[in-house]
Design a protein around this motif. Structure first.
Motif, PDB file in Angstrom:
ATOM      1  N   ALA A  74      81.118  59.645  31.420  1.00  0.00           N
ATOM      2  CA  ALA A  74      80.560  60.832  30.761  1.00  0.00           C
ATOM      3  C   ALA A  74      79.052  60.680  30.626  1.00  0.00           C
ATOM      4  N   ALA A  75      78.343  61.781  30.660  1.00  0.00           N
ATOM      5  CA  ALA A  75      76.879  61.754  30.595  1.00  0.00           C
ATOM      6  C   ALA A  75      76.374  61.019  29.362  1.00  0.00           C
ATOM      7  N   GLU A 107      86.446  64.630  36.607  1.00  0.00           N
ATOM      8  CA  GLU A 107      86.620  65.466  35.409  1.00  0.00           C
ATOM      9  C   GLU A 107      87.054  64.626  34.217  1.00  0.00           C
ATOM     10  N   ALA A 108      87.967  63.676  34.445  1.00  0.00           N
ATOM     11  CA  ALA A 108      88.413  62.802  33.361  1.00  0.00           C
ATOM     12  C   ALA A 108      87.240  61.972  32.830  1.00  0.00           C
ATOM     13  N   ALA A 109      86.402  61.482  33.720  1.00  0.00           N
ATOM     14  CA  ALA A 109      85.221  60.721  33.295  1.00  0.00           C
ATOM     15  C   ALA A 109      84.273  61.623  32.508  1.00  0.00           C
ATOM     16  N   ALA A 125      77.045  66.252  43.250  1.00  0.00           N
ATOM     17  CA  ALA A 125      76.666  67.462  42.506  1.00  0.00           C
ATOM     18  C   ALA A 125      76.826  67.251  41.006  1.00  0.00           C
ATOM     19  N   ASP A 126      77.864  66.546  40.587  1.00  0.00           N
ATOM     20  CA  ASP A 126      78.068  66.285  39.165  1.00  0.00           C
ATOM     21  C   ASP A 126      77.001  65.339  38.615  1.00  0.00           C
ATOM     22  N   LEU A 127      76.577  64.377  39.415  1.00  0.00           N
ATOM     23  CA  LEU A 127      75.481  63.504  39.009  1.00  0.00           C
ATOM     24  C   LEU A 127      74.186  64.294  38.869  1.00  0.00           C
ATOM     25  N   ALA A 128      73.905  65.125  39.857  1.00  0.00           N
ATOM     26  CA  ALA A 128      72.675  65.924  39.833  1.00  0.00           C
ATOM     27  C   ALA A 128      72.652  66.898  38.666  1.00  0.00           C
ATOM     28  N   ALA A 129      73.822  67.431  38.301  1.00  0.00           N
ATOM     29  CA  ALA A 129      73.914  68.392  37.196  1.00  0.00           C
ATOM     30  C   ALA A 129      73.938  67.702  35.835  1.00  0.00           C
TER      31      ALA A 129
END
Length: 168
Positions: A74-75, A107-109, A125-129
């Motif tokens: 998670a971020a 998604e779970a992470a 894309a999830d890393l960039a966002a």
């Protein structure tokens, strides 16, 4: 164009690129088929497939991106518990949750379950966002995503143009 791909890479990588490509190809339509196992290009009338594999095999193909897996959480951080999915490199800790694919592992992470080890291309894309953050260094892998097709399909003008657009 009929394209077979696993659901996770279709949602996380392929669809955004197809939408951009389709915006400039108004006469072109797409049929996306969820495919995680062996493919029969003739029976399914496929033009192209996207696979997580070590090579194009008996088909023509091009590798997409770096052959690497990364660990994400998670971020805001999260527990060091492992999230498992089929195709995930084995970990040294028991998994807190097992999900169906790498996309669900991301998604779970992102939702704070723990850490997922996933292909770099799948999670870019999830890393960039900022939805997830990378933990540690990328790990080289034998597996990477490949666009593949038998030679007759690979030579088709519409397939060549799509491969060029997806690899640009």
């Amino acid at each position: 164009l009929t394209i077979a791909a696993p659901r996770d890479i279709t949602a996380k990588w392929l669809q955004p690129r197809l939408a951009a490509y389709a915006a400039h190809q108004p006469d072109l339509t797409f049929q996306l088929i969820a495919a995680d196992e062996a493919l029969d290009f003739t029976e399914a009338n496929l033009d192209l497939a996207l696979r997580l594999t070590d090579a194009a095999g008996e088909h023509e193909g091009v590798k997409l991106g770096e052959a690497a897996f990364v660990t994400v959480e998670a971020a805001q951080g999260g527990p060091e518990q492992r999230i498992d999915w089929p195709g995930c490199p084995a970990g040294d800790k028991p998994a807190i949750i097992r999900v169906a694919d790498g996309g669900l592992a991301i998604e779970a992470a992102a939702n704070g379950f723990g850490r997922a080890r996933v292909p770099l291309l799948l999670v870019q894309a999830d890393l960039a966002a900022g939805r997830v953050r990378q933990v540690g260094e990328a790990m080289p892998s034998l597996l990477s995503y490949w666009l593949i097709a038998p030679l007759p399909q690979w030579r088709q003008k519409k397939v060549k143009a799509l491969v060029e657009a997806l690899t640009a």
